[in-house]
Write an enzyme that holds these catalytic residues in place. Structure first.
Site, PDB file in Angstrom:
ATOM      1  N   SER A 185      -6.404  20.603  65.888  1.00  0.00           N
ATOM      2  CA  SER A 185      -7.374  20.501  64.517  1.00  0.00           C
ATOM      3  C   SER A 185      -8.010  21.997  64.570  1.00  0.00           C
ATOM      4  O   SER A 185      -6.884  22.773  64.479  1.00  0.00           O
ATOM      5  CB  SER A 185      -8.593  19.788  64.979  1.00  0.00           C
ATOM      6  OG  SER A 185      -9.375  19.748  63.813  1.00  0.00           O
ATOM      7  N   LEU A 186      -9.113  22.463  64.443  1.00  0.00           N
ATOM      8  CA  LEU A 186      -9.415  23.707  64.501  1.00  0.00           C
ATOM      9  C   LEU A 186      -8.733  24.564  65.309  1.00  0.00           C
ATOM     10  O   LEU A 186      -8.680  25.696  65.373  1.00  0.00           O
ATOM     11  CB  LEU A 186     -10.940  23.879  64.200  1.00  0.00           C
ATOM     12  CG  LEU A 186     -11.513  23.348  63.044  1.00  0.00           C
ATOM     13  CD1 LEU A 186     -12.997  23.700  63.044  1.00  0.00           C
ATOM     14  CD2 LEU A 186     -10.936  24.055  61.626  1.00  0.00           C
ATOM     15  N   ASP A 208      -2.025  18.251  65.242  1.00  0.00           N
ATOM     16  CA  ASP A 208      -2.683  18.011  63.905  1.00  0.00           C
ATOM     17  C   ASP A 208      -3.405  18.929  63.569  1.00  0.00           C
ATOM     18  O   ASP A 208      -4.800  18.787  63.426  1.00  0.00           O
ATOM     19  CB  ASP A 208      -3.216  16.564  64.055  1.00  0.00           C
ATOM     20  CG  ASP A 208      -3.504  15.872  62.664  1.00  0.00           C
ATOM     21  OD1 ASP A 208      -2.361  16.180  62.010  1.00  0.00           O
ATOM     22  OD2 ASP A 208      -4.433  15.263  62.372  1.00  0.00           O
ATOM     23  N   ARG A 222      -3.761  30.635  58.304  1.00  0.00           N
ATOM     24  CA  ARG A 222      -3.691  29.388  58.806  1.00  0.00           C
ATOM     25  C   ARG A 222      -2.570  29.775  59.914  1.00  0.00           C
ATOM     26  O   ARG A 222      -1.791  30.658  60.019  1.00  0.00           O
ATOM     27  CB  ARG A 222      -3.137  28.435  57.925  1.00  0.00           C
ATOM     28  CG  ARG A 222      -1.756  28.651  56.971  1.00  0.00           C
ATOM     29  CD  ARG A 222      -1.363  27.677  56.113  1.00  0.00           C
ATOM     30  NE  ARG A 222      -0.286  28.078  55.348  1.00  0.00           N
ATOM     31  CZ  ARG A 222       1.049  28.505  55.541  1.00  0.00           C
ATOM     32  NH1 ARG A 222       1.465  28.417  56.763  1.00  0.00           N
ATOM     33  NH2 ARG A 222       1.807  28.929  54.727  1.00  0.00           N
ATOM     34  N   ASP A 224       1.000  29.765  61.548  1.00  0.00           N
ATOM     35  CA  ASP A 224       2.347  29.831  60.545  1.00  0.00           C
ATOM     36  C   ASP A 224       3.442  30.262  61.975  1.00  0.00           C
ATOM     37  O   ASP A 224       3.069  30.619  62.695  1.00  0.00           O
ATOM     38  CB  ASP A 224       2.320  30.702  59.568  1.00  0.00           C
ATOM     39  CG  ASP A 224       2.231  32.140  59.928  1.00  0.00           C
ATOM     40  OD1 ASP A 224       3.329  32.990  60.151  1.00  0.00           O
ATOM     41  OD2 ASP A 224       1.204  32.872  60.218  1.00  0.00           O
ATOM     42  N   ASP A 227       3.180  33.414  64.002  1.00  0.00           N
ATOM     43  CA  ASP A 227       2.243  33.539  65.193  1.00  0.00           C
ATOM     44  C   ASP A 227       2.812  33.418  66.617  1.00  0.00           C
ATOM     45  O   ASP A 227       1.867  33.800  67.629  1.00  0.00           O
ATOM     46  CB  ASP A 227       1.257  32.624  64.896  1.00  0.00           C
ATOM     47  CG  ASP A 227       0.519  32.791  63.670  1.00  0.00           C
ATOM     48  OD1 ASP A 227       0.153  33.975  63.315  1.00  0.00           O
ATOM     49  OD2 ASP A 227      -0.124  31.716  63.131  1.00  0.00           O
ATOM     50  N   HIS A 295      -6.461  11.373  63.435  1.00  0.00           N
ATOM     51  CA  HIS A 295      -6.385  12.754  63.635  1.00  0.00           C
ATOM     52  C   HIS A 295      -6.347  12.797  65.109  1.00  0.00           C
ATOM     53  O   HIS A 295      -5.734  13.856  65.792  1.00  0.00           O
ATOM     54  CB  HIS A 295      -7.625  13.118  63.065  1.00  0.00           C
ATOM     55  CG  HIS A 295      -7.935  14.700  63.224  1.00  0.00           C
ATOM     56  ND1 HIS A 295      -6.746  15.636  62.882  1.00  0.00           N
ATOM     57  CD2 HIS A 295      -8.770  15.451  63.509  1.00  0.00           C
ATOM     58  CE1 HIS A 295      -7.215  16.824  62.999  1.00  0.00           C
ATOM     59  NE2 HIS A 295      -8.481  16.864  63.342  1.00  0.00           N
TER      60      HIS A 295
END
Length: 497
Positions: A185-186, A208, A222, A224, A227, A295
């Site tokens: 997530s984050l 996710d 974000r 990608d 990275d 999630h």
């Protein structure tokens, strides 16, 4: 409005996204700077936009309170904790840190590695798999509501991880190629921020990745593919974020390999029934699963993938429609990619990105094996017939049991080939035979003539059935040479050719 007056899902939405009481005039600064971590702008790509209607600067590192928790096989149950604000103590606190592959795990919004079992479960599976350094990034003081503040804080946590890796490279003889960042997530977005600060970082696994405030933003905002050398992503909750559908993940492809189990949303077995979830997962996990099952499912897939014999095989496909239509059920000579921990066995060529689709079971274990069937109709006998085909593929370790191959009435034509996918939850071993059944569904105009008067006994004539076992990369041919199967009957084919 209070949580008692609305559903749990709507309550979560309110808590996560509508608490904006911290917004003040002082929060509208263009950037904030924190010593060695650098400056964090709140304009440009990180400014207000359709995807980010409210923008806050990150909190101070001391408020976020990030702690790096080191586990090894020698200390699998008790961590050596290093505050991110005290990296100068690294050689003292982590005096026994060894130069070996290192996994850095980052959790998401509201999660707390000390109170929920998710990160610990992942850590345990990793240590069972290999002799790694496993570092859990605890940023639970900075991931509370409002969600907008937590998203801002991810940038600082990512920078702190980047600084940690830099220190380990300088002081412990590590290389960027030794590091694998795994984030949910984050935490996936955190891993992306860290990765852009670590040239040559080996790998990021995004589980996710958080969608709200990240999907369709500039790549610098974000996760990608730039990275890390290899970025693999699992999408399990990519539905739109709304009152009827709560999509907490992103459906946007953001890696080199993007896996979409069950089309990347609406995972089988996810239900809002708390009794069902608690009975399967226990009180704490079950309560969380009730709210955010889709999630969390990507996380469970990843954890299971580490040590299971079942390889979570997926199929490269241009779109979910092609996958649904059965167009993408082969992988070629290079074999199929594996979702999860072992995705690095199928790295695409430089500059190449692929979407991978697969199905899972609705309960643990989630991984399924995949058999591909090709049914070849005789070209010299019979005529076209409409109906359903059912098979039971029998191996030396079990069978698929009866599986209907076509979900809608299909017209089977003379001389044609038909391709089907047969997922099975267990390894049936070496295939020995195929039981083949046919049920004819005549056109409505002929129901009276064919069924009531019994004037005709429809049959399919089969020349060959090919079975390809994806996980074994093995193909078997079963020849029947015009064998007939009458409607409502079955035959077993065991002769290989």
């Amino acid at each position: 409005m209070c949580c008692q007056e609305m559903s749990a899902v709507l309550c979560l939405l309110v808590v996560c996204f509508l608490q904006v009481n911290k917004v003040t005039a002082t929060d509208k600064r263009a950037a904030v700077c924190f010593d060695r971590l650098g400056c964090f702008a709140t304009e440009g790509p990180f400014g207000i936009s359709l995807e980010r209607p409210l923008v806050l600067p990150p909190e101070r590192p001391e408020q976020i309170g990030t702690i790096f928790q080191l586990y090894t096989r020698d200390r699998s149950n008790s961590s050596l904790n290093l505050p991110a604000t005290r990296l100068d103590d690294l050689t003292t606190v982590w005096a026994q840190f060894k130069n070996k592959p290192t996994k850095i795990l980052s959790h998401g919004f509201i999660d707390n590695s000390n109170e929920t079992p998710y990160q610990r479960n992942l850590k345990d599976e990793l240590l069972a798999h290999g002799d790694y350094n496993v570092i859990i990034v605890d940023w639970s003081k900075g991931n509370s509501p409002p969600y907008t503040q937590a998203t801002a804080n991810t940038r600082v946590v990512g920078a702190q991880i980047g600084l940690l890796v830099d220190e380990l490279i300088k002081k412990k003889g590590m290389s960027a190629s030794d590091f694998h960042l795994i984030g949910h997530s984050l935490g996936a977005q955190i891993s992306g921020y860290a990765g852009e600060r670590i040239p040559g970082l080996a790998r990021i696994s995004g589980i996710d990745p958080a969608g709200p405030y990240f999907e369709n933003t500039d790549p610098v905002v974000r996760l990608d593919p730039t990275d890390a050398v290899f970025v693999d992503v699992i999408h399990s909750d990519g539905a739109p974020l709304g009152l009827l559908e709560l999509g907490l993940g992103t459906k946007q492809a953001v890696g080199h390999l993007d896996f979409f189990p069950n089309l990347g949303r609406d995972q089988p077995g996810c239900t809002r029934n708390p009794f069902t979830q608690i009975s399967q997962w226990g009180l704490v996990e079950g309560s969380i699963e009730t709210l955010i099952c889709n999630h969390m499912r990507a996380f469970h897939y990843y954890v299971e993938s580490i040590n299971t014999r079942c390889p979570f095989v997926g199929y490269p496909c241009n779109s979910e429609q092609d996958f649904t239509n059965g167009v993408c059920n082969v992988c070629g000579t290079g074999g199929c990619p594996y979702m999860g921990f072992h995705a690095d066995r199928s790295k695409p060529s430089p500059g190449q990105r692929r979407k991978i689709y697969l199905t899972t079971d609705n309960h643990r274990p989630f991984c399924m094996y995949h058999l591909e069937l090709t049914v070849k109709m005789s070209s010299i006998s019979g005529q076209s017939e409409q109906g359903y085909i059912t098979v039971d593929i029998v191996g030396d370790q079990g069978s698929t049991n009866d599986v209907r191959l076509n979900s809608v009435v299909t017209e089977f034509e003379v001389g044609k080939e038909y391709h089907f996918s047969v997922p099975t939850p267990s390894d049936i071993g070496n295939v020995q035979s195929v039981k083949f059944s046919f049920v004819q569904v005549p056109p409505l105009l002929n129901v009276f003539q064919w069924n009531l008067l019994g004037l005709r006994h429809p049959k399919l004539y089969i020349d060959e059935i090919d079975v390809f076992f994806q996980e074994q990369n093995k193909k078997l041919r079963f020849c029947s040479t015009g064998l007939s199967v009458e409607t409502d009957h079955s035959v077993t084919i065991s002769r290989q050719c």
